[in-house]
Design a protein around this motif. Structure first.
Motif, PDB file in Angstrom:
ATOM      1  N   SER A 297      -6.142  -9.924  -1.751  1.00  0.00           N
ATOM      2  CA  SER A 297      -5.381  -8.698  -2.003  1.00  0.00           C
ATOM      3  C   SER A 297      -4.000  -8.884  -2.622  1.00  0.00           C
ATOM      4  CB  SER A 297      -5.218  -7.928  -0.680  1.00  0.00           C
ATOM      5  OG  SER A 297      -4.573  -8.737   0.285  1.00  0.00           O
TER       6      SER A 297
ATOM      7  N   HIS B 232     -11.085  -2.258   1.053  1.00  0.00           N
ATOM      8  CA  HIS B 232     -10.143  -3.338   0.786  1.00  0.00           C
ATOM      9  C   HIS B 232     -10.812  -4.599   0.247  1.00  0.00           C
ATOM     10  CE1 HIS B 232      -6.451  -1.569   2.960  1.00  0.00           C
ATOM     11  NE2 HIS B 232      -6.998  -0.765   2.111  1.00  0.00           N
TER      12      HIS B 232
ATOM     13  N   CYS C  64       0.802  -1.223   0.000  1.00  0.00           N
ATOM     14  CA  CYS C  64       0.000   0.000   0.000  1.00  0.00           C
ATOM     15  C   CYS C  64       0.833   1.270   0.000  1.00  0.00           C
ATOM     16  CB  CYS C  64      -0.893  -0.109   1.226  1.00  0.00           C
ATOM     17  SG  CYS C  64      -1.737   1.321   1.733  1.00  0.00           S
TER      18      CYS C  64
END
Ligand code: SF4
Length: 727
Positions: free
Chosen positions: A434, A622, A167
């Motif tokens: 993710s 997310h 991130c």
């Protein structure tokens, strides 16, 4: 049957009763709380103050915390509905151990004993480094600090990292290279006080919505937004720069070239406070407006205009988020941003800052509390003095402190693939949605001897694979502090009891330390999170991120304050870093860094002709573990979509709302709804990354920044097919 219903009377009057509430007026009587508990939003790094309405021990409402300095009485849709996340169906409520292939409920005592035994046994057989830990940006700072000690000093492995590497690791690395330390130099109010605001790869309107009010309050600014998409934020801009994917670094170098060539730099600042100007000037000769226009697809006139606006600004602000960070050139691009600020002296003054807007609610806390890419308090692993200082504070032998960082997130996954990591502890993150190129991750996880997932939610794609699931309390159920993107420390408070047998991460770490026999050594006399905070204040004292003047009592009084705040200093905190031009390097000078642009690694080809961009939407968070169960958010955005320019769709014979597959060299995402829009330029497509059911990370590329190890999520080559065509 209800007796009222049997008699034909209204049996739902309580359900539909309305009453008057002081702050909202008439509302559902069920949603009028007995009391409000002030806290901080648990989603993004804006760090809004929020109040949780509690009725009969349950969270029934959320509202802005009016006195909080960040959000000034407003919340975005996620914040306004945040109380729904607490009792959702998919909360993890009991420890579960895989027995005979099935996750089975066990006691906490058994769960923690098994975990300690299995981790110890793995380390005994394969060495301490065979244990890896992947954490998050979602815990409170006190928990990050506690966890770091447990992993590195208790378990003795430094293969510990967090999803923050997916991130904002490039922002961290970039700041370290340019300024000698992590730490965003500016403040949100700089967006109100700048006369030029340049946002690069930052779609605040979707991802940090409350920050838009700072932009809106500044009537005198020129807002320039550099983004390949006409994002909602680009629609707010005075000038939108629709540059080609990943050409931002060339643009920044081109702007620096023009600033130097036309003497729009602050020579006095450069001479006094920076190093490397001569090399940079020579290096930038190659970034002529002609070449930059060719790389970016912008006109030379636009490049000039942008450079002149920023160079002539009294106070220039550059903000960025994942458009910059999610790249194999993320760190270099951050350095190029910092170069612009240093060349013009747009740093350390009101309105003037190179400012990374980070992702999760407490990504900053994990950066400061350290142990992953640095030691606590921004100390460096390879600095003997830093290690000696820490050892002295903790009263332990210096040899216990690691001398180098362990594996970063993608390298932990690679080590699992190579069977060097044999046991893994995943905390409050969901990599099976993710992580880029899911196939590699699945391969790594399938090699493990033991996988523990500690999370507030179950089932998730990641908990479903676990050998042990530890149910954790979440926002609203525990206490501590978050630090937001502008270094503002804000209190997090407990409003309701955790669901089922879930425990706070802090309690879990301490209980595990007890099992390992190191609790008193690592956490002497600790009983509450405030004990952890007070030790953290001492550890951070004298560092750039000095918390020593911040106490829970001060936070209760002031709402939130910005670090550094040294003990004894005036309690307002510090709005800006580097106001004196002194940086955290050995000579006190910031570095001007030569950063070469290069095309992104996987260029489109005939079989894969589109550049796929991934990102977020305002309704979801997310991997959607939290927001999927919030009715209003899920109704607003129930499924993934693929944005494509109508001209491309025409060529492929596709129409809006067709079901399409997105295919790369690594995999296929099936049955995505096609949306035709001019928001996305020809040759590019865009897809949100929140949806496990249609997971864009089946096709993204596992290419990483060589310094920060952040993934190149933003560009990979794909083709788009009508679903079922060639499956
Ligand atoms: S902007 Fe971020 S911190 Fe503020 S309410 Fe929305 S999600 Fe929460």
């Amino acid at each position: 049957m209800n007796w009222k219903r049997a008699l034909g009377l209204d049996n739902l009057s309580e359900e539909y009763a309305f009453a008057r509430e002081e702050s909202t007026g008439y509302t559902s009587a069920k949603k009028i709380p007995d009391h409000w508990v002030p806290t901080t939003c648990g989603y993004c790094s804006v760090g809004c103050g929020i109040e949780i309405g509690v009725k009969d021990g349950r969270a029934v409402a959320s509202r802005p915390f009016a006195a909080h300095p960040v959000n000034r009485g407003k919340l975005c849709p996620k914040g306004l509905s945040e109380h729904y996340t607490l009792e959702s169906e998919n909360r993890a409520r009991y420890p579960l151990l895989r027995q005979n292939g099935k996750l089975t409920r066990v006691s906490w005592d058994e769960a923690l004993s098994v975990m300690a035994d299995r981790f110890r046994a793995t380390q005994k057989t394969y060495g301490p480094e065979a244990l890896g830990v992947l954490s998050t940006g979602q815990l409170v700072t006190e928990e990050f600090y506690t966890l770091g000690k447990l992993v590195q000093l208790g378990f003795g492995t430094n293969n510990y990292d967090g999803n923050t590497t997916l991130c904002m690791a490039s922002a961290v690395s970039g700041y370290k290279v340019s300024f000698g330390s992590d730490g965003p130099p500016g403040a949100y109010e700089d967006m109100e006080r700048a006369d030029v605001v340049l946002l690069i790869g930052a779609n605040l309107a979707d991802n940090h919505p409350i920050l838009c009010q700072y932009l809106e309050a500044n009537r005198n600014k020129t807002l320039i937004v550099a983004d390949p998409r006409v994002s909602k934020t680009a629609m707010m801009a005075d000038i939108h720069l629709p540059l080609r994917p990943r050409s931002d670094l060339a643009l920044l170098n081109g702007i620096a070239h023009i600033l130097i060539r036309y003497n729009l730099i602050d020579r006095e600042y450069v001479d006094k406070h920076t190093a490397g100007f001569t090399e940079l000037e020579r290096f930038l000769e190659a970034y002529t407006p002609e070449r930059v226009a060719e790389i970016t697809g912008l006109s030379q006139e636009t490049v000039f205009k942008t450079a002149l606006l920023y160079g002539r600004a009294k106070a220039g602000f550059i903000g960025w988020t994942m458009g910059v960070n999610h790249s194999t050139l993320g760190t270099a691009t951050v350095n190029a941003i910092c170069n612009l600020a240093l060349l013009t002296g747009h740093i350390g003054r009101a309105g003037a800052s190179p400012f990374s807007i980070t992702g999760q609610c407490n990504a900053m806390g994990t950066r400061e509390a350290g142990f992953a890419s640095s030691l606590p308090g921004y100390r460096k692993f390879d600095n003997a003095q830093d290690r000696a200082d820490l050892a002295a504070i903790w009263g332990m032998d210096e040899s216990r402190i690691p001398v180098k960082r362990g594996l970063a997130y993608p390298d932990i996954v690679e080590a699992a693939v190579a069977k060097k990591i044999r046991a893994l502890w995943i905390i409050a993150t969901n990599p099976l949605v993710s992580y880029p190129n899911q196939d590699v991750l699945r391969n790594g996880l399938s090699n493990l001897d033991f996988l523990v997932v500690q999370d507030g939610y179950h089932p998730t794609p990641t908990t479903e694979l676990a050998d042990l699931v530890l149910p954790a309390a979440i926002w609203g159920e525990k206490e501590g502090t978050y630090t937001n993107s502008e270094r503002r420390v804000s209190k997090v408070n407990k409003a309701v009891a955790p669901q089922g047998e879930a425990r706070s991460d802090f309690d879990i770490f301490l209980a595990l330390a007890e099992k390992l026999g190191c609790r008193e050594e690592l956490y002497p006399g600790w009983r509450t999170v405030e004990d952890a905070f007070n030790e953290w204040r001492r550890v951070s004292q004298g560092r750039l991120c000095d918390y020593s003047g911040i106490s829970y009592a001060l936070l209760a009084e002031q709402g939130a304050v910005q670090w550094p705040l040294t003990e004894g200093a005036t309690p307002q905190g510090t709005s800006r870093l580097y106001t004196d031009g002194q940086f955290q390097t050995t000579d006190g000078r910031a570095k001007l860094v030569c950063t070469n642009w290069a095309p992104f690694p996987e260029q489109p080809t005939a079989p894969y002709p589109f550049v796929l961009n991934t990102g977020r939407t305002v309704e979801h968070w997310h991997t959607r573990t939290k927001t999927r169960e919030v009715p209003i958010l899920e109704r607003l955005s129930p499924r993934a979509w693929l944005e494509m320019n109508p001209r491309d769709a025409n060529k492929l014979g596709l129409r809006s709302h067709d079901s399409v597959d997105v295919v790369s060299r690594r995999g296929r995402v099936r049955a995505v709804e096609l949306r035709l829009t001019e928001i996305t330029a020809p040759g590019q497509v865009f897809m949100p990354f929140h949806f496990a059911e249609t997971n864009v990370n089946e096709v993204t590329q596992d290419a990483f920044d060589p310094i920060s190890r952040e993934p190149n999520y933003k560009q990979c080559a794909v083709r788009v097919e009508r679903s079922g065509a060639n499956a």
